[in-house]
Write a protein that holds these residues in place. Structure first.
Motif, mmCIF file in Angstrom:
data_model
loop_
_atom_site.group_PDB
_atom_site.id
_atom_site.type_symbol
_atom_site.label_atom_id
_atom_site.label_comp_id
_atom_site.label_asym_id
_atom_site.label_seq_id
_atom_site.Cartn_x
_atom_site.Cartn_y
_atom_site.Cartn_z
ATOM 1 N N GLY A 52 0.819 -1.219 0.000
ATOM 2 C CA GLY A 52 0.000 0.000 0.000
ATOM 3 C C GLY A 52 0.849 1.264 0.000
ATOM 4 O O GLY A 52 0.323 2.369 -0.153
ATOM 5 N N GLY A 53 2.157 1.116 0.201
ATOM 6 C CA GLY A 53 3.022 2.304 0.180
ATOM 7 C C GLY A 53 3.178 2.923 1.552
ATOM 8 O O GLY A 53 2.458 2.590 2.491
ATOM 9 N N LEU A 54 4.151 3.810 1.662
ATOM 10 C CA LEU A 54 4.476 4.421 2.951
ATOM 11 C C LEU A 54 4.240 5.928 2.833
ATOM 12 O O LEU A 54 5.117 6.665 2.379
ATOM 13 N N ASN A 55 3.043 6.340 3.211
ATOM 14 C CA ASN A 55 2.671 7.761 3.047
ATOM 15 C C ASN A 55 3.444 8.658 4.017
ATOM 16 O O ASN A 55 3.613 8.317 5.169
ATOM 17 N N ARG A 56 3.862 9.790 3.508
ATOM 18 C CA ARG A 56 4.535 10.799 4.340
ATOM 19 C C ARG A 56 4.021 12.169 3.940
ATOM 20 O O ARG A 56 3.405 12.327 2.879
ATOM 21 N N LEU A 57 4.321 13.182 4.809
ATOM 22 C CA LEU A 57 3.980 14.575 4.479
ATOM 23 C C LEU A 57 5.276 15.362 4.302
ATOM 24 O O LEU A 57 6.243 15.082 5.023
ATOM 25 N N THR A 58 5.286 16.334 3.396
ATOM 26 C CA THR A 58 6.477 17.191 3.348
ATOM 27 C C THR A 58 6.506 18.015 4.640
ATOM 28 O O THR A 58 5.442 18.344 5.193
ATOM 29 N N PRO A 59 7.701 18.322 5.156
ATOM 30 C CA PRO A 59 7.776 19.117 6.388
ATOM 31 C C PRO A 59 7.086 20.472 6.199
ATOM 32 O O PRO A 59 6.978 20.942 5.056
ATOM 33 N N PRO A 60 6.632 21.115 7.304
ATOM 34 C CA PRO A 60 5.877 22.386 7.162
ATOM 35 C C PRO A 60 6.609 23.420 6.294
ATOM 36 O O PRO A 60 5.977 24.158 5.547
ATOM 37 N N ALA A 61 7.951 23.431 6.365
ATOM 38 C CA ALA A 61 8.674 24.435 5.564
ATOM 39 C C ALA A 61 8.884 23.974 4.119
ATOM 40 O O ALA A 61 9.512 24.680 3.324
ATOM 41 N N GLY A 62 8.396 22.808 3.764
ATOM 42 C CA GLY A 62 8.564 22.282 2.410
ATOM 43 C C GLY A 62 9.801 21.389 2.303
ATOM 44 O O GLY A 62 10.516 21.195 3.291
ATOM 45 N N GLY A 63 10.014 20.824 1.138
ATOM 46 C CA GLY A 63 11.165 19.925 0.976
ATOM 47 C C GLY A 63 11.391 19.621 -0.495
ATOM 48 O O GLY A 63 10.555 19.939 -1.351
ATOM 49 N N ILE A 64 12.538 18.985 -0.771
ATOM 50 C CA ILE A 64 12.873 18.643 -2.164
ATOM 51 C C ILE A 64 12.770 17.126 -2.328
ATOM 52 O O ILE A 64 13.331 16.375 -1.532
#
Ligand code: HEM
Length: 523
Positions: free
Chosen positions: A374-386
């Protein structure tokens, strides 16, 4: 009379006003998502970018992982799969999202997929706070080091032997062998083994030829959890959760939790078991929750260890058997290699580590039959990310769907075929081989970074031994029945792969023929 008549007309006007507002809001939202959202520059189908409904529909149907793979084949390495979600299929994204570097921590997990039941504590898998996670992780990982697994080898061997002798009893009834659901038997062995490894108490599935109630409900629970998580994307529909999930599932979860509490407590009371090298014995308790787990956290970890420590292994091993039976020439090479070990007592972890084809089969199995598909969902950090060279704003859902990257035609020649040879050193070193340029680092079934799987050494030890003992002792044949024709890759995924029964014909290995053959070879 007049005011009475006017009342319903006013209500109607209000209702149609609300309806018009909702419709306009939805249209506005769709236009915004399609043309003005920060992710609108990324490729993907318009319907998925407009609203999260297609994504949710596929979660509920168990087809999301397969569908996203199709989208990657069509749109490339990065696909917008919901208004605020990107799916990546690059080895670089695996590192960017899941590992920590000097410049940024690993991307955090979001609450969508990591809720806990009201009143129950968090565990290492769903702890959102990084310091809580680090504390639990240190404790849990200490029970699964290479050294800890070496201390458990005897126990794993015991269950491999039990599995073989139970199957021998079944197949010995006829010279034709027996048709049986191999997934069910692997499940029994893995479940009994983790029960003993974790609590010093087998579930006795092999002995009774019956599933423990815990095992029966696990897949149904995964399905319910996937449906619940899909509704969390619309927080104002949260009340629907209760209706969407049958009461039976909540009751089962409570029952599982209580079962785990009882097992942990029994194990802790049992003074003479203190010296056992089992998982509970190795975890450190600390009621202040600073150095180790509190007793409530230990209770919460027990079901995780049982499920993660058994269902993953069942998925990979039964998947490998499925692919081997559909590819008899690969099964023959493996069988020959394993049967070069003359005596069953010589099938040890140390000996198996040196069998190159066996290890290649397992690596190819992990590529094709990923348990956490099913995959490993993550969120970009509040300040964003690359990620993979793309600068992203904060709080964007990002994911690397294992099927999309493991079975990518960009990274693998014959991506959906079962080719253990792609992992052999001769292939890696041979520029003329079509598999020479496969991107083997695109396969990270145990993930990477601070949240990667601590159970990797145990998983490898168990899969190696069970698979080797099965092919050493038995001949496998394909069965022409609905359950025998099961194609592993066509199964649905609800967090984990839904494992349907898989029938095979099993016969006791005929020593006589082999001995005659080898005698002839020696002449
Ligand atoms: C083939 C077998 C296995 C595979 C492919 C596998 C894969 C994974 C993956 C991908 C994760 C990361 C989950 C995430 O990021 O949300 C994970 C986490 C975890 N696995 Fe495994 N696993 C396997 C076997 C095991 C075994 C045998 C155990 C032992 C009990 C285990 C225990 C855990 C635990 C406790 C975590 C949570 C780690 C954390 O959040 O820090 N796994 N596993």
């Amino acid at each position: 009379m007049a005011p009475l008549l006017q009342y319903p007309i006013k209500t109607l006007e209000i209702l149609s006003g609300i309806l018009a507002f909702c419709v306009l809001y939805l249209i506005g939202r769709i236009i915004y998502n399609l043309y003005f959202h920060t992710l609108s520059r990324f490729p993907g189908p318009k319907s998925w970018a407009a609203s999260r409904l297609p994504y949710i529909r596929h979660i509920q149907a168990g087809t999301l992982a397969r569908e996203i793979r199709v989208l990657h084949c069509k749109y490339g390495d990065v696909v917008r799969v919901a208004p605020d979600e990107l799916s990546f299929a690059t080895p670089e994204a695996l590192q960017d999202i899941y590992t920590k570097t000097a410049s940024h921590p690993a991307f955090p997990k979001g609450a969508f997929w990591n809720g806990t039941i009201k009143g129950q504590p968090f565990m290492v898998l769903n702890a959102l706070d990084p310091s809580d996670h680090a504390r639990m992780r240190k404790d849990v990982a200490s029970a699964f080091t290479e050294k800890a697994v070496r201390a458990q080898e005897g126990l794993i061997e015991q269950y491999a032997t039990k599995l073989v002798s139970c199957l021998e009893q079944v197949v010995s009834k006829s010279e034709e062998g027996a048709v049986l659901d191999i997934t069910r038997w692997i499940n029994f062995a893995a479940f009994d083994c983790i029960g003993d490894l974790a609590f010093g108490e087998s579930f006795k599935c092999l002995e009774s030829n019956e599933f423990h109630p815990w095992a029966i409900e696990i897949l149904a629970t995964f399905k319910a959890v996937a449906c619940a998580a899909s509704l969390r994307y619309y927080p104002y529909l949260d009340w629907l959760l209760r209706l969407a999930i049958p009461n039976r599932v909540w009751e089962t979860q409570k029952y599982h939790f209580q079962l785990a509490v009882d097992k942990v407590q029994r194990r802790l009371r049992c003074e003479k078991e203190r010296q056992r090298p089992d998982v509970i014995g190795m975890l450190k308790l600390d009621e202040d929750g600073r150095e180790g787990l509190t007793i409530r956290e230990l209770h919460a970890h027990a079901p995780l260890i049982i499920i993660a420590g058994s269902q993953t292994i069942v998925t990979v091993l039964s998947g490998i058997v499925n692919f081997l039976i559909k590819n008899p020439e690969k099964l023959a090479i493996l069988t020959k290699e394993v049967r070069n070990i003359r005596n069953q007592s010589e099938i040890t972890q140390a000996a198996l580590k040196d069998l190159e084809y066996l290890n290649a089969v397992i690596k190819e199995g992990l590529r094709n039959c990923m348990p956490a598909a099913g995959g490993l969902n993550r969120l970009t950090p509040p300040a964003g990310g690359i990620v993979s060279g793309h600068q992203l704003p904060g709080n964007i859902h990002v994911n690397v769907q294992p099927l999309s990257i493991h079975l990518s035609p960009i990274y693998f020649h014959d991506p959906t075929a079962f080719i253990p040879e792609r992992w052999l050193s001769a292939t890696i070193e041979d520029p003329a081989s079509p598999y020479h340029s496969d991107r083997r680092n695109a396969v990270l079934p145990f993930s990477t970074g601070p949240r990667s799987c601590p159970g990797k050494a145990l998983a490898w030890a168990e899969i190696r031994l069970l698979l080797a003992r099965l092919v050493w002792n038995f001949d496998f044949e394909e069965v022409d029945s609905v359950k025998g024709r099961l194609r592993w890759e066509e199964q649905n995924v609800y967090i984990a792969v839904e494992r349907k029964p898989f029938e095979v014909r099993l016969k006791a290995r005929s020593f006589g023929v082999e001995e005659t053959l080898s005698e002839q070879l020696y002449i």
